[in-house]
Design a protein around this motif. Structure first.
Motif, PDB file in Angstrom:
ATOM      1  N   GLU A 264      11.718   1.836  20.540  1.00 13.75           N
ATOM      2  CA  GLU A 264      11.519   0.865  21.103  1.00 13.75           C
ATOM      3  C   GLU A 264      11.144  -0.122  19.447  1.00 13.75           C
ATOM      4  OE1 GLU A 264       8.388  -0.283  23.926  1.00 13.75           O
ATOM      5  OE2 GLU A 264       9.859   0.241  25.134  1.00 13.75           O
ATOM      6  N   ARG A 265      10.255   0.271  18.901  1.00 18.07           N
ATOM      7  CA  ARG A 265       9.685   0.015  17.255  1.00 18.07           C
ATOM      8  C   ARG A 265       9.471   0.746  16.525  1.00 18.07           C
ATOM      9  NH1 ARG A 265       5.642  -4.653  17.157  1.00 18.07           N
ATOM     10  NH2 ARG A 265       7.296  -5.927  18.528  1.00 18.07           N
ATOM     11  N   LEU A 266      10.429   0.394  15.350  1.00 20.36           N
ATOM     12  CA  LEU A 266      10.318   1.650  14.324  1.00 20.36           C
ATOM     13  C   LEU A 266       9.898   0.870  13.337  1.00 20.36           C
ATOM     14  CD1 LEU A 266      11.363   4.212  12.681  1.00 20.36           C
ATOM     15  CD2 LEU A 266      12.943   3.030  12.253  1.00 20.36           C
ATOM     16  N   HIS A 267       8.493   1.719  12.843  1.00 16.88           N
ATOM     17  CA  HIS A 267       7.234   0.856  11.520  1.00 16.88           C
ATOM     18  C   HIS A 267       7.588   1.632  10.735  1.00 16.88           C
ATOM     19  CE1 HIS A 267       4.078  -0.854  14.081  1.00 16.88           C
ATOM     20  NE2 HIS A 267       5.290  -1.371  14.346  1.00 16.88           N
ATOM     21  N   VAL A 268       8.312   1.021   9.194  1.00 19.69           N
ATOM     22  CA  VAL A 268       8.563   1.503   8.363  1.00 19.69           C
ATOM     23  C   VAL A 268       7.834   1.360   7.224  1.00 19.69           C
ATOM     24  CG1 VAL A 268      11.261   1.835   6.319  1.00 19.69           C
ATOM     25  CG2 VAL A 268      10.912   1.961   8.790  1.00 19.69           C
ATOM     26  N   LEU A 269       6.894   2.586   6.745  1.00 19.81           N
ATOM     27  CA  LEU A 269       6.014   2.284   5.655  1.00 19.81           C
ATOM     28  C   LEU A 269       5.723   2.137   3.721  1.00 19.81           C
ATOM     29  CD1 LEU A 269       3.160   1.606   7.993  1.00 19.81           C
ATOM     30  CD2 LEU A 269       4.131  -0.297   7.159  1.00 19.81           C
ATOM     31  N   PHE A 270       5.696   1.936   3.309  1.00 20.18           N
ATOM     32  CA  PHE A 270       6.033   2.361   1.928  1.00 20.18           C
ATOM     33  C   PHE A 270       4.652   2.949   1.030  1.00 20.18           C
ATOM     34  CE2 PHE A 270       9.412   0.694   2.217  1.00 20.18           C
ATOM     35  CZ  PHE A 270      10.772   1.897   1.554  1.00 20.18           C
ATOM     36  N   ASN A 271       4.268   4.388   0.840  1.00 21.74           N
ATOM     37  CA  ASN A 271       2.920   4.426   0.389  1.00 21.74           C
ATOM     38  C   ASN A 271       2.623   4.552  -1.061  1.00 21.74           C
ATOM     39  OD1 ASN A 271       0.138   4.887   0.483  1.00 21.74           O
ATOM     40  ND2 ASN A 271       0.491   6.795   0.978  1.00 21.74           N
ATOM     41  N   ASN A 272       3.848   4.049  -1.836  1.00 27.27           N
ATOM     42  CA  ASN A 272       3.818   4.843  -3.650  1.00 27.27           C
ATOM     43  C   ASN A 272       3.551   3.622  -4.133  1.00 27.27           C
ATOM     44  OD1 ASN A 272       6.000   2.859  -2.278  1.00 27.27           O
ATOM     45  ND2 ASN A 272       7.184   2.885  -4.563  1.00 27.27           N
ATOM     46  N   CYS A 273       2.300   4.082  -3.901  1.00 26.24           N
ATOM     47  CA  CYS A 273       1.100   2.950  -4.616  1.00 26.24           C
ATOM     48  C   CYS A 273       0.906   3.273  -6.654  1.00 26.24           C
ATOM     49  CB  CYS A 273      -0.078   4.089  -4.099  1.00 26.24           C
ATOM     50  SG  CYS A 273      -0.889   4.223  -3.809  1.00 26.24           S
ATOM     51  N   CYS A 274       1.853   2.579  -6.927  1.00 23.65           N
ATOM     52  CA  CYS A 274       1.908   2.680  -8.306  1.00 23.65           C
ATOM     53  C   CYS A 274       1.841   0.647  -8.667  1.00 23.65           C
ATOM     54  CB  CYS A 274       3.028   3.138  -8.073  1.00 23.65           C
ATOM     55  SG  CYS A 274       2.496   3.187 -10.730  1.00 23.65           S
ATOM     56  N   GLY A 275       1.114  -0.240  -8.492  1.00 26.30           N
ATOM     57  CA  GLY A 275       1.606  -1.854  -9.138  1.00 26.30           C
ATOM     58  C   GLY A 275       2.078  -1.931  -7.620  1.00 26.30           C
ATOM     59  N   ASP A 276       2.821  -2.599  -8.256  1.00 24.11           N
ATOM     60  CA  ASP A 276       3.816  -3.199  -6.820  1.00 24.11           C
ATOM     61  C   ASP A 276       4.524  -2.498  -6.855  1.00 24.11           C
ATOM     62  OD1 ASP A 276       5.476  -3.846  -9.083  1.00 24.11           O
ATOM     63  OD2 ASP A 276       5.553  -5.370  -8.410  1.00 24.11           O
ATOM     64  N   ALA A 277       5.137  -1.319  -6.527  1.00 22.99           N
ATOM     65  CA  ALA A 277       5.924  -0.474  -6.778  1.00 22.99           C
ATOM     66  C   ALA A 277       6.316  -0.466  -4.883  1.00 22.99           C
ATOM     67  CB  ALA A 277       5.619   0.770  -6.858  1.00 22.99           C
ATOM     68  N   ALA A 278       4.864  -0.538  -4.374  1.00 23.08           N
ATOM     69  CA  ALA A 278       5.407  -0.249  -2.550  1.00 23.08           C
ATOM     70  C   ALA A 278       5.919  -1.023  -1.762  1.00 23.08           C
ATOM     71  CB  ALA A 278       4.020  -0.299  -2.071  1.00 23.08           C
ATOM     72  N   VAL A 279       5.102  -2.782  -2.774  1.00 23.82           N
ATOM     73  CA  VAL A 279       6.135  -4.206  -1.497  1.00 23.82           C
ATOM     74  C   VAL A 279       7.015  -4.310  -2.149  1.00 23.82           C
ATOM     75  CG1 VAL A 279       3.444  -5.232  -1.440  1.00 23.82           C
ATOM     76  CG2 VAL A 279       5.115  -5.122  -3.423  1.00 23.82           C
ATOM     77  N   ARG A 280       7.950  -3.917  -4.260  1.00 22.66           N
ATOM     78  CA  ARG A 280       9.402  -3.880  -4.011  1.00 22.66           C
ATOM     79  C   ARG A 280       9.806  -2.997  -3.740  1.00 22.66           C
ATOM     80  NH1 ARG A 280       8.082  -8.891  -6.024  1.00 22.66           N
ATOM     81  NH2 ARG A 280       6.747  -8.968  -7.425  1.00 22.66           N
ATOM     82  N   ALA A 281       9.446  -2.403  -3.290  1.00 27.36           N
ATOM     83  CA  ALA A 281      10.275  -0.904  -2.325  1.00 27.36           C
ATOM     84  C   ALA A 281      10.398  -1.544  -0.824  1.00 27.36           C
ATOM     85  CB  ALA A 281       9.815   0.065  -1.680  1.00 27.36           C
ATOM     86  N   ALA A 282       9.233  -2.060  -0.032  1.00 26.09           N
ATOM     87  CA  ALA A 282       9.668  -2.559   1.056  1.00 26.09           C
ATOM     88  C   ALA A 282      10.471  -4.093   0.867  1.00 26.09           C
ATOM     89  CB  ALA A 282       8.599  -2.839   1.659  1.00 26.09           C
ATOM     90  N   GLU A 283      10.382  -5.036   0.200  1.00 26.34           N
ATOM     91  CA  GLU A 283      11.621  -5.395  -0.136  1.00 26.34           C
ATOM     92  C   GLU A 283      12.837  -5.526  -0.303  1.00 26.34           C
ATOM     93  OE1 GLU A 283       8.009  -9.059  -2.221  1.00 26.34           O
ATOM     94  OE2 GLU A 283      10.033  -7.649  -3.026  1.00 26.34           O
ATOM     95  N   THR A 284      13.133  -3.950  -1.066  1.00 27.13           N
ATOM     96  CA  THR A 284      14.662  -3.839  -1.087  1.00 27.13           C
ATOM     97  C   THR A 284      15.621  -3.461   0.297  1.00 27.13           C
ATOM     98  OG1 THR A 284      14.281  -3.000  -3.156  1.00 27.13           O
ATOM     99  CG2 THR A 284      15.814  -2.145  -2.495  1.00 27.13           C
ATOM    100  N   MET A 285      14.460  -2.410   1.216  1.00 31.32           N
ATOM    101  CA  MET A 285      14.884  -1.641   2.466  1.00 31.32           C
ATOM    102  C   MET A 285      14.886  -2.755   2.979  1.00 31.32           C
ATOM    103  SD  MET A 285      15.657   0.611   3.914  1.00 31.32           S
ATOM    104  CE  MET A 285      14.428   2.535   2.991  1.00 31.32           C
ATOM    105  N   ARG A 286      13.906  -3.869   3.645  1.00 27.16           N
ATOM    106  CA  ARG A 286      14.657  -5.306   4.870  1.00 27.16           C
ATOM    107  C   ARG A 286      15.568  -5.726   4.148  1.00 27.16           C
ATOM    108  NH1 ARG A 286       9.810  -9.228   2.788  1.00 27.16           N
ATOM    109  NH2 ARG A 286      11.509  -9.430   1.494  1.00 27.16           N
ATOM    110  N   GLY A 287      16.574  -5.607   2.815  1.00 25.21           N
ATOM    111  CA  GLY A 287      16.959  -6.109   2.202  1.00 25.21           C
ATOM    112  C   GLY A 287      18.348  -5.277   2.502  1.00 25.21           C
ATOM    113  N   LEU A 288      18.074  -4.395   2.619  1.00 26.22           N
ATOM    114  CA  LEU A 288      19.401  -3.207   2.819  1.00 26.22           C
ATOM    115  C   LEU A 288      19.973  -2.672   4.275  1.00 26.22           C
ATOM    116  CD1 LEU A 288      18.624  -0.598   0.721  1.00 26.22           C
ATOM    117  CD2 LEU A 288      20.715  -1.411   0.430  1.00 26.22           C
ATOM    118  N   LEU A 289      18.148  -3.479   5.602  1.00 21.96           N
ATOM    119  CA  LEU A 289      18.836  -3.153   6.832  1.00 21.96           C
ATOM    120  C   LEU A 289      18.844  -4.635   7.519  1.00 21.96           C
ATOM    121  CD1 LEU A 289      15.503  -1.418   7.047  1.00 21.96           C
ATOM    122  CD2 LEU A 289      17.319  -0.778   8.212  1.00 21.96           C
TER     123      LEU A 289
END
Length: 304
Positions: A264-289
């Motif tokens: 029903e729902r899929l959570h995709v979470l980024f844990n690469n905690c180095c500066g803002d690397a996680a939020v930037r990766a999440a933003e990129t994945m959001r765009g790709l989807l």
């Protein structure tokens, strides 16, 4: 099908706060959470692994985020058999907590463990009541391996969390190797626990295979830990330091869509905690989807 929700494994990570991602005027606790929730529909609460959460914080989190925003809460370390410092417990429980005699929940006094479970579940009630509890993540340590004892621990966990949305991440790679995959998936399916798929560096002794099991009709979970060759060793910063490239993330898009078709729902979470690397990766994945920012990113993006 509610869709794919993309976010990160913390909004309070010190490296993220220091990175400048939060704008001036939104760097206090309330401002940070509101800023984050305007951009992503889900976040993982990592602090609850290190100390028991509180009802007050759960209530404030629900009040400070828009309808539809959800929190995945990591289980307190003692509940998954990780070493737990006495100082991590509330002060009134510390005298009853001697040095741990061994590994696993069975190494803790049963009465104390009951009390910790009670406080943990009570603290999450405001999130459950508000419909904001995405899942509770039980991340088991590397020495937690398949066998009768592990099944006993997981069964006891299922009894204590009856009615909750629960996800499980195994840190020992044997759980998802080819010869154990079917048995692991069947066990989690029987317990109605969502299996956490992970992305990590491959070829290391601690590398968990990059499989994508879906074991619950309610929820699927993928956690991107980065691809540092220090995975399984070194400091926390070393283990999770990685900046995902767009091709690395794009390779996951068809796999994520395939998982989303089975739950029903899929959570995709980024844990690469180095500066803002996680939020930037999440933003990129959001765009790709093909997902917009914030809560509007809930409906699943479909391929052409």
């Amino acid at each position: 099908m509610d869709g794919i929700l993309v976010g990160t494994c913390s909004w309070t990570d010190r490296a993220l706060i220091a990175s400048g991602w939060y704008p001036p005027g939104r760097r206090d606790p309330e401002g940070r959470l509101r800023h984050y929730a305007e951009r992503f529909p889900v976040v993982e609460v990592d602090a609850s692994y290190y100390a028991l959460p509180s009802r007050r914080n759960s209530r404030l989190w629900a009040e400070r985020t828009p309808p539809g925003f959800v929190f995945d809460v990591k289980a307190f370390s003692l509940l998954t058999g990780h070493p737990t410092p006495r100082a991590a417990l509330p002060a009134d429980l510390r005298p009853a907590f001697p040095a741990q005699r061994g590994r696993g929940p069975g190494a803790t006094d049963p009465a104390l463990l009951d009390e910790v479970w009670q406080r943990f579940t009570t603290a999450l009630e405001p999130l459950r009541e508000a419909g904001r509890l995405g899942t509770v993540l039980f991340q088991f340590p590397p020495w937690f391996v398949p066998g009768a004892r592990a099944e006993e621990v997981l069964g006891a966990c299922a009894k204590r969390t009856a009615g909750w949305p629960v996800a499980v991440e195994f840190r020992h790679p044997v759980w998802w190797r080819e010869d154990a995959y079917e048995a692991t998936a069947a066990l989690l399916t029987r317990l109605d626990f969502a299996a956490a798929a992970v992305d990590t560096a491959q070829g290391l002794p601690a590398s968990v295979p990059p499989v994508t099991p879906v074991t619950s009709r309610r929820l699927g979970l993928v956690r991107f830990h980065g691809r540092s060759t220090a995975w399984g060793a070194g400091s926390k910063e070393d283990r999770f330091r990685h900046g995902y490239t767009e091709p690395e993330l794009a390779a996951w898009v068809p796999r994520l869509r395939g998982m989303a078709e089975r739950t029903e729902r899929l959570h995709v979470l980024f844990n690469n905690c180095c500066g803002d690397a996680a939020v930037r990766a999440a933003e990129t994945m959001r765009g790709l989807l093909g997902l917009p920012a914030g809560i509007a990113g809930g409906p699943m993006a479909r391929g052409p």
